[in-house]
Design a protein around this motif. Sequence first.
Motif, PDB file in Angstrom:
ATOM      1  N   GLN A 166      -4.217   5.417  -6.336  1.00 17.54           N
ATOM      2  CA  GLN A 166      -5.110   4.434  -7.259  1.00 17.54           C
ATOM      3  C   GLN A 166      -6.417   4.165  -6.703  1.00 17.54           C
ATOM      4  O   GLN A 166      -7.690   4.078  -7.191  1.00 17.54           O
ATOM      5  N   LEU A 167      -6.100   3.801  -5.433  1.00 18.49           N
ATOM      6  CA  LEU A 167      -7.363   3.389  -4.488  1.00 18.49           C
ATOM      7  C   LEU A 167      -8.194   4.698  -4.395  1.00 18.49           C
ATOM      8  O   LEU A 167      -9.515   4.594  -4.601  1.00 18.49           O
ATOM      9  N   THR A 221      -2.182   3.901  -3.156  1.00 17.01           N
ATOM     10  CA  THR A 221      -2.990   4.694  -2.208  1.00 17.01           C
ATOM     11  C   THR A 221      -3.578   5.574  -3.332  1.00 17.01           C
ATOM     12  O   THR A 221      -4.773   5.720  -3.060  1.00 17.01           O
ATOM     13  N   ILE A 252     -11.719  -2.221  -5.821  1.00 17.56           N
ATOM     14  CA  ILE A 252     -10.331  -2.092  -4.915  1.00 17.56           C
ATOM     15  C   ILE A 252      -9.649  -3.405  -5.182  1.00 17.56           C
ATOM     16  O   ILE A 252      -8.262  -3.142  -5.174  1.00 17.56           O
ATOM     17  N   ILE A 287      -7.128  -3.519  -7.966  1.00 23.26           N
ATOM     18  CA  ILE A 287      -5.838  -2.770  -7.617  1.00 23.26           C
ATOM     19  C   ILE A 287      -4.914  -3.728  -6.918  1.00 23.26           C
ATOM     20  O   ILE A 287      -3.680  -3.902  -7.205  1.00 23.26           O
ATOM     21  N   VAL A 288      -5.453  -4.044  -5.740  1.00 21.93           N
ATOM     22  CA  VAL A 288      -4.646  -4.697  -4.839  1.00 21.93           C
ATOM     23  C   VAL A 288      -4.433  -6.244  -4.924  1.00 21.93           C
ATOM     24  O   VAL A 288      -3.376  -6.867  -4.400  1.00 21.93           O
ATOM     25  N   LEU A 311       0.785  -1.193  -0.128  1.00 24.09           N
ATOM     26  CA  LEU A 311      -0.140  -0.117  -0.007  1.00 24.09           C
ATOM     27  C   LEU A 311       0.742   1.363  -0.056  1.00 24.09           C
ATOM     28  O   LEU A 311       0.908   2.189   0.834  1.00 24.09           O
ATOM     29  N   TYR A 367      -4.491   0.687   4.862  1.00 27.55           N
ATOM     30  CA  TYR A 367      -5.255   1.891   4.128  1.00 27.55           C
ATOM     31  C   TYR A 367      -6.503   2.029   4.906  1.00 27.55           C
ATOM     32  O   TYR A 367      -7.331   1.233   5.051  1.00 27.55           O
TER      33      TYR A 367
END
Length: 405
Positions: free
Chosen positions: A60-61, A58, A385, A388-389, A53, A89
């Motif tokens: 992008q989130l 961050t 979310i 992305i992660v 993160l 996050y």
Amino acid sequence: MTTRLRRAAVGVAAVGMVLVPLGAGAGYALDEPTPPGASASASVAADGDFARLTPAVTRQLDEAIQKVMSEAQVPGVIVLLSAPGKGTYVRSFGVADKATGRPMAPDLNMRIGSETKTFTVTALLQLVDQGKVGLDDPIGRYVDGVPNGDRITLRELAGMRSGLFNYSEDEGFFKALTSNPRRPFTPHELLAYSFKHPVLFEPNAKFYYCNTNLILLGLVVEKVSGQKLSDYVNEKVVAPAGLRHTLFPVGAEFPNPHAQGYTNQTASGKIEDAADWNPSWGWAAGAMISDLDDLKTWAKVLATGTLLKPATQAQRLKVIDALPGTGYGLGIFNVQGWIGHNGSLPGYESLTVYMPQSKATMVVLLNTDISYKGSEPSTLFGEAITKIVTPDHVFSLPAQAVTGK
């Protein structure tokens, strides 16, 4: 996989703390700085199943969450992501109260809808561990008058495979609730709405998400334990799990501070504030209240089974294909490796999941249940979310999950 009506029938130690105030949000992300030129995809590739993160991730989130908010017209949302060694996050965006403009904040109490099912089934499984009930007991042994009650087992109720009609999709129930959403309902009143309909299929024939199943399991917990379900859950599940702001209410009580909640599941179809609606109509299927910190804790407790014997937890997690890409166990789902549950009650939605392989947690809380293009907004946030992660484990519930069919 939510408690729907007829219409749809913190802190983790890390290096550094970066405060990133945003126009519509506030929160923090904990992690080491991103190396020059690093990207979210590079972070995932380098670190395995869950992206570090970093400030780049961050950002992008932040952008992805705010895009979903804008498209789905969500008033406010709170998000938590964490994984050991990858950072934490926490963000809140938008408003908790549209009338006053009070901002969303990470410490707000929220109604969690069908996440209640995870607490009710945990209570049942504790009684299984104590030898007081058996998962293959017929429900008719505990509750009279259940269609096919001599053949439907507690396991089939917890696994959404009973064949009973979902009371919250009954036309009469919908009219009764929306004409007076502050009225209380008893469990037997709820069951009556279901039992006037014929069964939909033979026990264990297929998956059908149904709140009726959990009302019955709540009555089993009460009969076997000799306690009110709310008392049992608060004393034997919430407290041992170390949850400080989670409760099973007995009426419409809603501790402060809390967000107002916005729904169009109303008699007029117009959007109303449902914060003071009585959640007793959801009872064992959807009445509970919690907050971000507690749900972060509960995600791991639920997925790892710390309140249950290992063999019982193994039975809980033995999922059966329910919907495309989704397996459902005993009051719990597995969506692409994310284990937990979502929730929806008029005005509120939630999503609390845990990925054991990376020990990652995701919690999403928002103050509307109004669907967008056939999808629940909590699912839209979860999908945006996880793209992305955890791009190899994208959380996405099919549209059928909204109706439970």
